[in-house]
Design a protein around this motif. Structure first.
Motif, PDB file in Angstrom:
ATOM      1  N   PRO A 234       1.019  -1.192   0.029  1.00  0.00           N
ATOM      2  CA  PRO A 234       0.056   0.018  -0.037  1.00  0.00           C
ATOM      3  C   PRO A 234       0.916   1.042   0.043  1.00  0.00           C
ATOM      4  O   PRO A 234       0.571   2.095  -0.644  1.00  0.00           O
ATOM      5  CB  PRO A 234      -0.857  -0.123   1.477  1.00  0.00           C
ATOM      6  CG  PRO A 234      -1.063  -1.590   1.444  1.00  0.00           C
ATOM      7  CD  PRO A 234       0.315  -2.267   0.989  1.00  0.00           C
ATOM      8  N   THR A 235       1.754   1.388   0.823  1.00  0.00           N
ATOM      9  CA  THR A 235       2.756   2.562   0.871  1.00  0.00           C
ATOM     10  C   THR A 235       3.528   2.944  -0.597  1.00  0.00           C
ATOM     11  O   THR A 235       4.013   3.922  -0.701  1.00  0.00           O
ATOM     12  CB  THR A 235       3.735   2.464   2.040  1.00  0.00           C
ATOM     13  OG1 THR A 235       4.408   1.192   2.138  1.00  0.00           O
ATOM     14  CG2 THR A 235       2.965   2.574   3.367  1.00  0.00           C
ATOM     15  N   GLU A 236       3.566   1.730  -1.252  1.00  0.00           N
ATOM     16  CA  GLU A 236       4.239   2.077  -2.718  1.00  0.00           C
ATOM     17  C   GLU A 236       3.509   2.028  -3.598  1.00  0.00           C
ATOM     18  O   GLU A 236       3.545   2.724  -4.657  1.00  0.00           O
ATOM     19  CB  GLU A 236       5.533   0.854  -2.609  1.00  0.00           C
ATOM     20  CG  GLU A 236       6.477   0.921  -1.586  1.00  0.00           C
ATOM     21  CD  GLU A 236       7.459  -0.325  -1.721  1.00  0.00           C
ATOM     22  OE1 GLU A 236       7.490  -1.073  -2.622  1.00  0.00           O
ATOM     23  OE2 GLU A 236       8.286  -0.394  -0.678  1.00  0.00           O
ATOM     24  N   ASP A 237       2.355   1.076  -3.630  1.00  0.00           N
ATOM     25  CA  ASP A 237       1.641   0.847  -4.929  1.00  0.00           C
ATOM     26  C   ASP A 237       0.480   1.793  -5.052  1.00  0.00           C
ATOM     27  O   ASP A 237      -0.366   1.948  -6.181  1.00  0.00           O
ATOM     28  CB  ASP A 237       1.387  -0.652  -5.056  1.00  0.00           C
ATOM     29  CG  ASP A 237       2.512  -1.579  -4.994  1.00  0.00           C
ATOM     30  OD1 ASP A 237       3.431  -0.963  -5.654  1.00  0.00           O
ATOM     31  OD2 ASP A 237       2.360  -2.505  -4.542  1.00  0.00           O
ATOM     32  N   ALA A 238      -0.178   2.210  -3.894  1.00  0.00           N
ATOM     33  CA  ALA A 238      -1.525   2.957  -3.960  1.00  0.00           C
ATOM     34  C   ALA A 238      -1.230   4.114  -4.695  1.00  0.00           C
ATOM     35  O   ALA A 238      -0.133   5.029  -4.160  1.00  0.00           O
ATOM     36  CB  ALA A 238      -1.827   3.045  -2.525  1.00  0.00           C
ATOM     37  N   LEU A 239      -1.963   4.612  -5.461  1.00  0.00           N
ATOM     38  CA  LEU A 239      -2.189   5.836  -5.821  1.00  0.00           C
ATOM     39  C   LEU A 239      -2.533   7.064  -4.948  1.00  0.00           C
ATOM     40  O   LEU A 239      -2.076   8.169  -4.962  1.00  0.00           O
ATOM     41  CB  LEU A 239      -3.080   5.968  -7.442  1.00  0.00           C
ATOM     42  CG  LEU A 239      -3.123   7.244  -8.162  1.00  0.00           C
ATOM     43  CD1 LEU A 239      -1.787   7.545  -8.642  1.00  0.00           C
ATOM     44  CD2 LEU A 239      -4.203   7.013  -9.290  1.00  0.00           C
ATOM     45  N   ILE A 240      -3.780   6.750  -4.241  1.00  0.00           N
ATOM     46  CA  ILE A 240      -3.981   7.499  -3.194  1.00  0.00           C
ATOM     47  C   ILE A 240      -4.200   6.690  -1.897  1.00  0.00           C
ATOM     48  O   ILE A 240      -4.503   5.543  -2.028  1.00  0.00           O
ATOM     49  CB  ILE A 240      -5.436   8.058  -3.257  1.00  0.00           C
ATOM     50  CG1 ILE A 240      -5.559   8.728  -4.923  1.00  0.00           C
ATOM     51  CG2 ILE A 240      -5.881   9.032  -2.166  1.00  0.00           C
ATOM     52  CD1 ILE A 240      -6.750   9.157  -5.050  1.00  0.00           C
ATOM     53  N   LEU A 241      -3.626   6.983  -0.817  1.00  0.00           N
ATOM     54  CA  LEU A 241      -3.497   6.315   0.318  1.00  0.00           C
ATOM     55  C   LEU A 241      -3.923   7.118   1.642  1.00  0.00           C
ATOM     56  O   LEU A 241      -3.646   8.100   2.154  1.00  0.00           O
ATOM     57  CB  LEU A 241      -2.049   5.593   0.886  1.00  0.00           C
ATOM     58  CG  LEU A 241      -2.123   4.679   1.998  1.00  0.00           C
ATOM     59  CD1 LEU A 241      -2.775   3.469   1.647  1.00  0.00           C
ATOM     60  CD2 LEU A 241      -0.534   4.322   2.161  1.00  0.00           C
ATOM     61  N   GLU A 242      -4.740   6.411   2.292  1.00  0.00           N
ATOM     62  CA  GLU A 242      -5.567   6.959   3.675  1.00  0.00           C
ATOM     63  C   GLU A 242      -4.517   7.159   4.836  1.00  0.00           C
ATOM     64  O   GLU A 242      -3.279   6.641   4.869  1.00  0.00           O
ATOM     65  CB  GLU A 242      -6.744   5.967   4.070  1.00  0.00           C
ATOM     66  CG  GLU A 242      -7.401   6.710   5.444  1.00  0.00           C
ATOM     67  CD  GLU A 242      -8.560   5.757   5.450  1.00  0.00           C
ATOM     68  OE1 GLU A 242      -9.578   6.153   5.687  1.00  0.00           O
ATOM     69  OE2 GLU A 242      -8.225   4.413   5.581  1.00  0.00           O
ATOM     70  N   GLY A 243      -4.611   8.273   5.550  1.00  0.00           N
ATOM     71  CA  GLY A 243      -3.528   8.630   6.349  1.00  0.00           C
ATOM     72  C   GLY A 243      -3.799   7.992   7.723  1.00  0.00           C
ATOM     73  O   GLY A 243      -4.856   7.175   8.049  1.00  0.00           O
ATOM     74  N   ALA A 244      -2.828   7.795   8.740  1.00  0.00           N
ATOM     75  CA  ALA A 244      -3.221   7.082  10.025  1.00  0.00           C
ATOM     76  C   ALA A 244      -4.138   7.656  10.831  1.00  0.00           C
ATOM     77  O   ALA A 244      -4.524   7.147  11.991  1.00  0.00           O
ATOM     78  CB  ALA A 244      -1.732   7.094  10.867  1.00  0.00           C
ATOM     79  N   GLU A 245      -4.603   8.954  10.531  1.00  0.00           N
ATOM     80  CA  GLU A 245      -5.618   9.679  11.346  1.00  0.00           C
ATOM     81  C   GLU A 245      -7.090   9.005  11.122  1.00  0.00           C
ATOM     82  O   GLU A 245      -7.941   9.431  11.469  1.00  0.00           O
ATOM     83  CB  GLU A 245      -5.682  11.144  11.056  1.00  0.00           C
ATOM     84  CG  GLU A 245      -6.342  11.660   9.706  1.00  0.00           C
ATOM     85  CD  GLU A 245      -5.255  11.280   8.414  1.00  0.00           C
ATOM     86  OE1 GLU A 245      -5.760  11.484   7.217  1.00  0.00           O
ATOM     87  OE2 GLU A 245      -4.137  10.708   8.751  1.00  0.00           O
ATOM     88  N   SER A 246      -7.108   7.916  10.445  1.00  0.00           N
ATOM     89  CA  SER A 246      -8.452   7.526   9.917  1.00  0.00           C
ATOM     90  C   SER A 246      -9.475   7.028  11.020  1.00  0.00           C
ATOM     91  O   SER A 246      -8.705   6.256  12.012  1.00  0.00           O
ATOM     92  CB  SER A 246      -8.162   6.201   8.959  1.00  0.00           C
ATOM     93  OG  SER A 246      -9.237   5.513   8.776  1.00  0.00           O
TER      94      SER A 246
END
Length: 293
Positions: A234-246
């Motif tokens: 996820p941290t490399e392949d996602a175009l958009i990634l949710e943050g840890a504040e989710s």
């Protein structure tokens, strides 16, 4: 003389009888004491009897995290049997039926939506981690490459729709109606859609990685557990990634009748321990983020 001898013999016999009686009494007393000690030992063993729990979990990361926690739980006289699921439906059905003592696979909005939709009398025993949602694409490598009419494919879990739409809004790809909380948003709440993105919302979450491979020019919102299983980082392949504040914290869920179950609370305590949190951080490299509250 004969009478004297007889009296002497009688006296000796009397002493013998007294001695035998004393020996038997001591033996009986010792036996009673041993029995008492045995009872105390049995009670102590009973107090330390192992608690058996059956926990339902999706395979990655939930079941892996539970496996890591097993030895720590055993030190607390808790044995867990892990039932692995590949979907988001049966773990709650089996919890309701009593097949499971608890499950560990769902985030809070999904749990609340299931309670409302199906009438489950479940409680949140404690949050363990966040799995940042990612939006992936085989061919689209930049937000600037998203063309008009691009399909956005997400799971049929309505509880995830607001989550995905919020990510798209964060990147200025659409605007949600101000009157709706992001967590409750659906595609009907999209107020502005400048690229005329097309929303596909009828895919089972477990099949999303297949759509990623097949629909190469689309945007695919994949839950992190399924992304990891599909060898996506996820941290490399996602175009958009949710943050840890989710707010989408994954929790241990149980039936309301077990809200005060000591073993389940101990399970949460172990899963929040430094050892398990460190494991999550090192094993998943940001794809899974531990929480302590």
């Amino acid at each position: 003389m004969k009478k004297l001898l007889t009296l002497l013999l009688a006296t000796l016999c009397l002493f013998a009888l007294v001695a035998c009686g004393t020996s038997e009494d001591e033996s009986q007393t010792t036996g009673d004491n041993n029995a008492s000690e045995g009872t105390e030992e049995d009670n102590e063993t009973a107090d330390q009897e192992t608690v058996e729990l059956v926990i339902g979990a999706t395979s990655v990361p939930h079941a892996e995290v539970l496996e890591k926690a097993k030895p720590l739980l055993e030190e607390q006289n808790i044995n867990i049997e892990i039932e692995v699921y590949q979907d988001y439906v049966f773990p709650n059905d089996d919890l309701e039926s009593g097949t499971l003592d608890a499950n560990y696979f769902q985030h809070i909005p999904y749990l609340e939506s299931q309670k409302e939709e199906k009438g489950f009398d479940f409680v949140n025993i404690g949050g363990i981690h966040i799995e940042p949602m990612g939006i992936y694409s085989k061919n689209i490598t930049s937000l600037d490459d998203i063309e008009e009419g691009t399909a956005v494919i997400m799971s049929n879990s309505v509880a995830d729709h607001g989550r995905v739409l919020s990510l798209l809004e964060r990147e200025d790809l659409l605007t949600l109606d101000d009157s709706v909380e992001a967590v409750d948003a659906t595609v009907q709440d999209v107020a502005e859609n400048p690229l005329n993105l097309e929303f596909v919302t009828d895919v089972d979450a477990g099949f999303l990685p297949e759509f990623y491979d097949r629909e190469e020019d689309s945007l695919i919102a994949i839950n992190t557990n399924y992304a990891i299983e599909a060898d996506l980082v996820p941290t490399e392949d996602a175009l958009i990634l949710e943050g840890a504040e989710s707010p989408y914290v994954n929790v241990i869920a149980a039936r309301a009748e077990d809200e005060d179950n000591e073993a389940l609370h101990k399970l949460v305590e172990i899963l929040r321990s430094e050892e398990i949190q460190t494991f999550i951080e090192e094993e998943y490299q940001g794809a899974v983020v531990p929480v302590s509250e």
